[in-house]
Design a protein around this motif. Sequence first.
Motif, PDB file in Angstrom:
ATOM      1  N   LEU A 117      71.854 -18.447  20.119  1.00 62.11           N
ATOM      2  CA  LEU A 117      70.461 -18.881  20.260  1.00 62.11           C
ATOM      3  C   LEU A 117      69.540 -17.981  19.447  1.00 62.11           C
ATOM      4  O   LEU A 117      68.571 -18.444  18.838  1.00 62.11           O
ATOM      5  N   GLU A 118      69.850 -16.682  19.417  1.00 66.63           N
ATOM      6  CA  GLU A 118      69.056 -15.754  18.604  1.00 66.63           C
ATOM      7  C   GLU A 118      69.221 -16.103  17.118  1.00 66.63           C
ATOM      8  O   GLU A 118      68.255 -16.034  16.344  1.00 66.63           O
ATOM      9  N   ALA A 119      70.427 -16.483  16.732  1.00 66.89           N
ATOM     10  CA  ALA A 119      70.659 -16.863  15.324  1.00 66.89           C
ATOM     11  C   ALA A 119      69.775 -18.062  14.962  1.00 66.89           C
ATOM     12  O   ALA A 119      69.120 -18.075  13.915  1.00 66.89           O
ATOM     13  N   HIS A 120      69.747 -19.088  15.843  1.00 65.72           N
ATOM     14  CA  HIS A 120      68.847 -20.225  15.595  1.00 65.72           C
ATOM     15  C   HIS A 120      67.393 -19.732  15.550  1.00 65.72           C
ATOM     16  O   HIS A 120      66.601 -20.144  14.705  1.00 65.72           O
ATOM     17  N   ALA A 121      67.053 -18.858  16.506  1.00 68.06           N
ATOM     18  CA  ALA A 121      65.660 -18.407  16.649  1.00 68.06           C
ATOM     19  C   ALA A 121      65.174 -17.652  15.413  1.00 68.06           C
ATOM     20  O   ALA A 121      64.004 -17.747  15.041  1.00 68.06           O
ATOM     21  N   LEU A 122      66.080 -16.895  14.773  1.00 67.37           N
ATOM     22  CA  LEU A 122      65.671 -16.076  13.619  1.00 67.37           C
ATOM     23  C   LEU A 122      65.850 -16.795  12.288  1.00 67.37           C
ATOM     24  O   LEU A 122      65.497 -16.249  11.238  1.00 67.37           O
ATOM     25  N   SER A 123      66.394 -18.025  12.316  1.00 66.76           N
ATOM     26  CA  SER A 123      66.686 -18.722  11.054  1.00 66.76           C
ATOM     27  C   SER A 123      65.418 -18.953  10.219  1.00 66.76           C
ATOM     28  O   SER A 123      65.481 -18.979   8.989  1.00 66.76           O
ATOM     29  N   ALA A 124      64.261 -19.076  10.891  1.00 70.62           N
ATOM     30  CA  ALA A 124      63.020 -19.288  10.138  1.00 70.62           C
ATOM     31  C   ALA A 124      62.601 -18.030   9.380  1.00 70.62           C
ATOM     32  O   ALA A 124      61.859 -18.102   8.401  1.00 70.62           O
ATOM     33  N   ILE A 130      58.891 -15.380   7.810  1.00 68.79           N
ATOM     34  CA  ILE A 130      57.678 -15.271   8.648  1.00 68.79           C
ATOM     35  C   ILE A 130      57.724 -14.031   9.550  1.00 68.79           C
ATOM     36  O   ILE A 130      58.790 -13.496   9.837  1.00 68.79           O
ATOM     37  N   ASP A 131      56.532 -13.619   9.997  1.00 66.93           N
ATOM     38  CA  ASP A 131      56.408 -12.444  10.867  1.00 66.93           C
ATOM     39  C   ASP A 131      56.469 -12.836  12.340  1.00 66.93           C
ATOM     40  O   ASP A 131      56.184 -13.972  12.706  1.00 66.93           O
ATOM     41  N   PHE A 132      56.791 -11.852  13.184  1.00 63.66           N
ATOM     42  CA  PHE A 132      56.678 -12.007  14.635  1.00 63.66           C
ATOM     43  C   PHE A 132      55.204 -11.879  15.018  1.00 63.66           C
ATOM     44  O   PHE A 132      54.461 -11.236  14.281  1.00 63.66           O
ATOM     45  N   PRO A 133      54.749 -12.381  16.153  1.00 67.32           N
ATOM     46  CA  PRO A 133      55.472 -13.298  17.037  1.00 67.32           C
ATOM     47  C   PRO A 133      55.281 -14.746  16.569  1.00 67.32           C
ATOM     48  O   PRO A 133      54.339 -15.038  15.845  1.00 67.32           O
ATOM     49  N   THR A 269      47.766 -13.146  18.165  1.00 65.14           N
ATOM     50  CA  THR A 269      48.029 -12.836  16.746  1.00 65.14           C
ATOM     51  C   THR A 269      49.058 -13.776  16.135  1.00 65.14           C
ATOM     52  O   THR A 269      49.248 -13.792  14.921  1.00 65.14           O
ATOM     53  N   GLY A 270      49.750 -14.570  16.945  1.00 61.73           N
ATOM     54  CA  GLY A 270      50.795 -15.469  16.438  1.00 61.73           C
ATOM     55  C   GLY A 270      50.188 -16.606  15.641  1.00 61.73           C
ATOM     56  O   GLY A 270      49.161 -17.158  16.012  1.00 61.73           O
ATOM     57  N   THR A 271      50.846 -16.963  14.528  1.00 58.44           N
ATOM     58  CA  THR A 271      50.254 -17.982  13.654  1.00 58.44           C
ATOM     59  C   THR A 271      51.173 -19.158  13.361  1.00 58.44           C
ATOM     60  O   THR A 271      50.776 -20.079  12.656  1.00 58.44           O
ATOM     61  N   ASN A 272      52.417 -19.143  13.876  1.00 52.04           N
ATOM     62  CA  ASN A 272      53.350 -20.210  13.484  1.00 52.04           C
ATOM     63  C   ASN A 272      54.054 -20.886  14.653  1.00 52.04           C
ATOM     64  O   ASN A 272      54.437 -20.235  15.624  1.00 52.04           O
ATOM     65  N   LEU A 273      54.230 -22.205  14.486  1.00 52.46           N
ATOM     66  CA  LEU A 273      55.143 -22.979  15.335  1.00 52.46           C
ATOM     67  C   LEU A 273      56.400 -23.239  14.510  1.00 52.46           C
ATOM     68  O   LEU A 273      56.316 -23.748  13.394  1.00 52.46           O
ATOM     69  N   VAL A 274      57.546 -22.870  15.079  1.00 53.00           N
ATOM     70  CA  VAL A 274      58.827 -23.039  14.379  1.00 53.00           C
ATOM     71  C   VAL A 274      59.681 -24.032  15.155  1.00 53.00           C
ATOM     72  O   VAL A 274      59.712 -23.997  16.386  1.00 53.00           O
ATOM     73  N   VAL A 275      60.377 -24.912  14.444  1.00 47.25           N
ATOM     74  CA  VAL A 275      61.362 -25.771  15.105  1.00 47.25           C
ATOM     75  C   VAL A 275      62.723 -25.470  14.484  1.00 47.25           C
ATOM     76  O   VAL A 275      62.840 -25.310  13.271  1.00 47.25           O
ATOM     77  N   PHE A 300      53.283 -24.618  10.378  1.00 48.11           N
ATOM     78  CA  PHE A 300      54.493 -25.272  10.873  1.00 48.11           C
ATOM     79  C   PHE A 300      55.651 -24.884   9.975  1.00 48.11           C
ATOM     80  O   PHE A 300      55.589 -25.060   8.762  1.00 48.11           O
ATOM     81  N   VAL A 301      56.707 -24.350  10.591  1.00 42.68           N
ATOM     82  CA  VAL A 301      57.855 -23.886   9.816  1.00 42.68           C
ATOM     83  C   VAL A 301      59.126 -24.550  10.335  1.00 42.68           C
ATOM     84  O   VAL A 301      59.460 -24.425  11.520  1.00 42.68           O
ATOM     85  N   ALA A 302      59.804 -25.279   9.466  1.00 43.56           N
ATOM     86  CA  ALA A 302      61.092 -25.880   9.817  1.00 43.56           C
ATOM     87  C   ALA A 302      62.096 -25.473   8.745  1.00 43.56           C
ATOM     88  O   ALA A 302      61.929 -25.830   7.580  1.00 43.56           O
TER      89      ALA A 302
END
Length: 355
Positions: A117-124, A130-133, A269-275, A300-302
């Motif tokens: 799940l972390e691998a999927h989560a960090l794929s973006a 992109i930066d956290f969060p 401070t978060g600026t992105n929605l990732v799918v 939006f980052v996919a």
Amino acid sequence: MAVRPKLVLGIETSCDETAAAVVASDRTILADRIASQTELHAPHGGVVPEIAARAHLERLDAMIELALADARIGFGELDAVAATLGPGLIGGLVVGATAAKAIAYARGLPFVAVNHLEAHALSARLSHGIDFPYLLLLVSGGHCQLLIVEEVGRYRRLGTTIDDAAGEAFDKVAKLLGLGYPGGPAIERAAEGVGNDAVALPRPMKGRPGCDFSFAGLKTAVRQLVEREAPLAPSRIPAIAAAFQAAVADVLEDRTARAIAAFRASHPTGTNLVVAGGVAANRTLRTRLEGLATRHGLGFVAPPARLCTDNAAMVAWAGAERLARGLVDRLDAAPRPRWPLDPDAAPAPFAGVKG
Ligand code: KG4
Ligand code: ZN
């Protein structure tokens, strides 16, 4: 003098893809090999764990050799070995973990135990840097979660499925419609260019408080419809596929909208929605989520579809992220069929992970 990027071999065997990849810490993907087992499981309409484990065992060595050849390196040039140790099917996890540990031990390399799940989560971060969060909708065959990704190893779960994962619903509905396995791409193809209002389907959880999902009722509604209309006229299949896809997109958009509100409040401070995850390959869903993000002033980052469905590049990348932070593991780290990203989240019956 420029620092040479670190090279990580990643191994993925948690479900029905046998994959090996080499990724550099500067985000270059040097090799990305995947042997899909779709043809082995298709006759059964879903993944059969024993068949998957045997196929991983037969194919993994070749995938690793091909990945190193693609990257034009030998084991000696690697800086670490990473493998998915969970969550997933235990037989496959053992095959991947054992291979990775053997290489790490033989070559004296650091070993990284990666949470799938972390691998999927960090794929973006691999695809877009992109930066956290960021806010993540993770939708695949085994998982359906909304998470705030704060840092490597630090996740806050906002919602999860209380029954099926979204991809699982796509697969089951495709089976009901006789569209084959895997169901997501088949439903997307069948629904192409078809209106979605010829069939009325429910929107489970839509408008409810919180960010949890439910797809079992939607699947049941399709099953009852198919039974009522049996034998189903071929002309009805695209209409039902389109209505189902629209219902899933509606629910995912509604739940994600609520998560955006929570994310905005807790992480201004978060600026992105990732799918991410296999279902993120769906274009209808991407379009809907992109519109939602834009309306809320978020990027939006996919990741590209190849990085959304299961692959080893994301595992190697998660390994590189962990290596950079000194988060390496011992060789006696055990595979974990269940491994939640957010241990503090309230337990959910399935937590979006097939048991
Ligand atoms: O991430 P993934 O490769 O494996 C898991 O970790 O589960 O996701 C596979 C899932 C399957 O359920 C498949 O039907 C779904 O992702 N999927 C799609 C599409 N492509 C794959 N669902 C909807 N539309 C797609 N285009
Ligand atoms: Zn996955």
